[in-house]
Design a protein around this motif. Structure first.
Motif, PDB file in Angstrom:
ATOM      1  N   VAL A   1       0.834  -1.296   0.244  1.00  0.00           N
ATOM      2  CA  VAL A   1      -0.074   0.028  -0.261  1.00  0.00           C
ATOM      3  C   VAL A   1       0.947   1.167   0.047  1.00  0.00           C
ATOM      4  O   VAL A   1       0.655   2.299  -0.844  1.00  0.00           O
ATOM      5  CB  VAL A   1      -0.914   0.012   1.279  1.00  0.00           C
ATOM      6  CG1 VAL A   1      -1.634   1.482   1.161  1.00  0.00           C
ATOM      7  CG2 VAL A   1      -1.960  -1.236   1.316  1.00  0.00           C
ATOM      8  N   ALA A   2       1.979   1.465   0.946  1.00  0.00           N
ATOM      9  CA  ALA A   2       2.854   2.410   0.843  1.00  0.00           C
ATOM     10  C   ALA A   2       3.643   2.558  -0.448  1.00  0.00           C
ATOM     11  O   ALA A   2       3.791   3.646  -1.016  1.00  0.00           O
ATOM     12  CB  ALA A   2       3.968   2.251   1.912  1.00  0.00           C
ATOM     13  N   ASP A   3       3.895   1.411  -1.004  1.00  0.00           N
ATOM     14  CA  ASP A   3       4.346   1.606  -2.543  1.00  0.00           C
ATOM     15  C   ASP A   3       3.405   2.258  -3.609  1.00  0.00           C
ATOM     16  O   ASP A   3       3.990   2.876  -4.406  1.00  0.00           O
ATOM     17  CB  ASP A   3       4.893   0.121  -2.946  1.00  0.00           C
ATOM     18  CG  ASP A   3       6.420  -0.270  -2.379  1.00  0.00           C
ATOM     19  OD1 ASP A   3       6.865   0.526  -1.690  1.00  0.00           O
ATOM     20  OD2 ASP A   3       6.427  -1.448  -2.335  1.00  0.00           O
ATOM     21  N   ALA A   4       2.167   1.769  -3.393  1.00  0.00           N
ATOM     22  CA  ALA A   4       1.342   2.411  -4.432  1.00  0.00           C
ATOM     23  C   ALA A   4       1.043   3.902  -4.171  1.00  0.00           C
ATOM     24  O   ALA A   4       1.103   4.414  -5.113  1.00  0.00           O
ATOM     25  CB  ALA A   4      -0.060   1.646  -4.292  1.00  0.00           C
ATOM     26  N   ILE A   5       1.031   4.331  -2.828  1.00  0.00           N
ATOM     27  CA  ILE A   5       0.809   5.520  -2.715  1.00  0.00           C
ATOM     28  C   ILE A   5       2.235   6.308  -3.201  1.00  0.00           C
ATOM     29  O   ILE A   5       2.125   7.503  -3.377  1.00  0.00           O
ATOM     30  CB  ILE A   5       0.644   5.842  -1.076  1.00  0.00           C
ATOM     31  CG1 ILE A   5      -0.875   5.270  -0.798  1.00  0.00           C
ATOM     32  CG2 ILE A   5       0.805   7.264  -0.624  1.00  0.00           C
ATOM     33  CD1 ILE A   5      -1.164   5.449   0.773  1.00  0.00           C
ATOM     34  N   SER A   6       3.256   5.992  -2.975  1.00  0.00           N
ATOM     35  CA  SER A   6       4.830   6.693  -3.315  1.00  0.00           C
ATOM     36  C   SER A   6       4.682   6.651  -4.766  1.00  0.00           C
ATOM     37  O   SER A   6       5.301   7.596  -5.405  1.00  0.00           O
ATOM     38  CB  SER A   6       5.973   5.876  -2.778  1.00  0.00           C
ATOM     39  OG  SER A   6       5.987   4.619  -3.434  1.00  0.00           O
TER      40      SER A   6
ATOM     41  N   LEU B   1       2.081   7.235  -6.393  1.00  0.00           N
ATOM     42  CA  LEU B   1       1.040   8.346  -6.759  1.00  0.00           C
ATOM     43  C   LEU B   1       1.592   9.992  -6.457  1.00  0.00           C
ATOM     44  O   LEU B   1       1.216  11.059  -6.989  1.00  0.00           O
ATOM     45  CB  LEU B   1      -0.215   8.226  -6.030  1.00  0.00           C
ATOM     46  CG  LEU B   1      -0.890   7.013  -6.346  1.00  0.00           C
ATOM     47  CD1 LEU B   1      -2.169   6.970  -5.454  1.00  0.00           C
ATOM     48  CD2 LEU B   1      -1.458   7.275  -7.910  1.00  0.00           C
ATOM     49  N   CYS B   2       2.467  10.033  -5.513  1.00  0.00           N
ATOM     50  CA  CYS B   2       3.254  11.318  -4.785  1.00  0.00           C
ATOM     51  C   CYS B   2       3.837  12.320  -5.869  1.00  0.00           C
ATOM     52  O   CYS B   2       3.536  13.445  -6.173  1.00  0.00           O
ATOM     53  CB  CYS B   2       3.858  10.928  -3.608  1.00  0.00           C
ATOM     54  SG  CYS B   2       3.160  10.563  -2.231  1.00  0.00           S
ATOM     55  N   PRO B   3       4.895  11.652  -6.830  1.00  0.00           N
ATOM     56  CA  PRO B   3       5.301  12.495  -7.704  1.00  0.00           C
ATOM     57  C   PRO B   3       4.508  13.350  -8.720  1.00  0.00           C
ATOM     58  O   PRO B   3       4.956  14.536  -8.664  1.00  0.00           O
ATOM     59  CB  PRO B   3       6.441  11.601  -8.550  1.00  0.00           C
ATOM     60  CG  PRO B   3       6.765  10.556  -7.310  1.00  0.00           C
ATOM     61  CD  PRO B   3       5.304  10.422  -6.755  1.00  0.00           C
ATOM     62  N   PRO B   4       3.788  12.761  -9.287  1.00  0.00           N
ATOM     63  CA  PRO B   4       2.926  13.509 -10.143  1.00  0.00           C
ATOM     64  C   PRO B   4       2.126  14.707  -9.412  1.00  0.00           C
ATOM     65  O   PRO B   4       2.002  15.648  -9.827  1.00  0.00           O
ATOM     66  CB  PRO B   4       1.568  12.639 -10.914  1.00  0.00           C
ATOM     67  CG  PRO B   4       2.418  11.392 -10.810  1.00  0.00           C
ATOM     68  CD  PRO B   4       3.314  11.195  -9.427  1.00  0.00           C
ATOM     69  N   LEU B   5       1.422  14.536  -8.355  1.00  0.00           N
ATOM     70  CA  LEU B   5       0.821  15.389  -7.437  1.00  0.00           C
ATOM     71  C   LEU B   5       1.896  16.362  -7.017  1.00  0.00           C
ATOM     72  O   LEU B   5       1.667  17.615  -7.002  1.00  0.00           O
ATOM     73  CB  LEU B   5       0.220  14.637  -6.291  1.00  0.00           C
ATOM     74  CG  LEU B   5      -0.992  13.767  -6.707  1.00  0.00           C
ATOM     75  CD1 LEU B   5      -1.359  13.004  -5.349  1.00  0.00           C
ATOM     76  CD2 LEU B   5      -2.003  14.406  -7.202  1.00  0.00           C
ATOM     77  N   LEU B   6       3.103  16.057  -6.399  1.00  0.00           N
ATOM     78  CA  LEU B   6       4.049  16.932  -6.285  1.00  0.00           C
ATOM     79  C   LEU B   6       4.456  17.830  -7.387  1.00  0.00           C
ATOM     80  O   LEU B   6       4.451  19.074  -7.238  1.00  0.00           O
ATOM     81  CB  LEU B   6       5.163  16.284  -5.763  1.00  0.00           C
ATOM     82  CG  LEU B   6       6.222  16.964  -5.120  1.00  0.00           C
ATOM     83  CD1 LEU B   6       5.837  17.947  -3.767  1.00  0.00           C
ATOM     84  CD2 LEU B   6       7.264  16.362  -4.771  1.00  0.00           C
ATOM     85  N   SER B   7       4.372  17.251  -8.727  1.00  0.00           N
ATOM     86  CA  SER B   7       5.035  18.237  -9.796  1.00  0.00           C
ATOM     87  C   SER B   7       3.674  19.093 -10.095  1.00  0.00           C
ATOM     88  O   SER B   7       3.775  20.311 -10.533  1.00  0.00           O
ATOM     89  CB  SER B   7       5.187  17.219 -11.038  1.00  0.00           C
ATOM     90  OG  SER B   7       4.059  16.601 -11.501  1.00  0.00           O
ATOM     91  N   ILE B   8       2.423  18.631  -9.975  1.00  0.00           N
ATOM     92  CA  ILE B   8       1.204  19.471 -10.208  1.00  0.00           C
ATOM     93  C   ILE B   8       1.223  20.560  -9.263  1.00  0.00           C
ATOM     94  O   ILE B   8       1.048  21.717  -9.703  1.00  0.00           O
ATOM     95  CB  ILE B   8       0.021  18.652 -10.185  1.00  0.00           C
ATOM     96  CG1 ILE B   8      -0.034  17.740 -11.319  1.00  0.00           C
ATOM     97  CG2 ILE B   8      -1.124  19.712 -10.123  1.00  0.00           C
ATOM     98  CD1 ILE B   8      -1.080  16.819 -11.377  1.00  0.00           C
ATOM     99  N   SER B   9       1.414  20.370  -8.030  1.00  0.00           N
ATOM    100  CA  SER B   9       1.393  21.483  -7.100  1.00  0.00           C
ATOM    101  C   SER B   9       2.630  22.442  -7.163  1.00  0.00           C
ATOM    102  O   SER B   9       2.385  23.458  -6.984  1.00  0.00           O
ATOM    103  CB  SER B   9       1.501  20.772  -5.599  1.00  0.00           C
ATOM    104  OG  SER B   9       2.729  20.283  -5.353  1.00  0.00           O
ATOM    105  N   CYS B  10       3.893  22.023  -7.572  1.00  0.00           N
ATOM    106  CA  CYS B  10       5.102  22.772  -7.864  1.00  0.00           C
ATOM    107  C   CYS B  10       4.583  23.792  -8.960  1.00  0.00           C
ATOM    108  O   CYS B  10       4.985  24.876  -9.067  1.00  0.00           O
ATOM    109  CB  CYS B  10       6.214  21.946  -7.759  1.00  0.00           C
ATOM    110  SG  CYS B  10       6.872  21.300  -6.287  1.00  0.00           S
TER     111      CYS B  10
END
Length: 86
Positions: free
Chosen positions: A60-65, A67-76
């Motif tokens: 579950v943690a791997d799946a969430i990790s 998802l994080c880079p695209p969300l981080l790039s969108i927010s940045c």
């Protein structure tokens, strides 16, 4: 919780029956929390349930990790597109 503990174990006598019941309720709540916490820890410790839980949560943690880079790039990118304040 510290405020509750200081209220429960204060040396002042309860001023009225309502305050006495409030102290008693808080004491029962703290004792129940401790008892349930110890019960949970003993249950998790038996039969290596902590290891089983960890093995189940790693995917579950791997799946969430992932998802994080695209969300981080969108927010940045959102912050980069806003004009600078003078």
């Amino acid at each position: 919780r510290l405020k509750h503990l200081s209220f429960i174990f204060s040396t002042e006598k309860a001023q009225n029956p309502m305050q006495l019941m409030r102290k008693a309720n808080m004491l029962v709540s703290v004792l129940l929390d401790v008892a349930l916490g110890l019960l949970l820890l003993s249950w998790l410790h038996s039969n290596n349930r902590i290891g089983q839980l960890a093995n189940a949560l790693v995917p579950v943690a791997d799946a969430i990790s992932t998802l994080c880079p695209p969300l981080l790039s969108i927010s940045c990118g959102m912050w980069d597109s806003q004009p600078a304040l003078d």
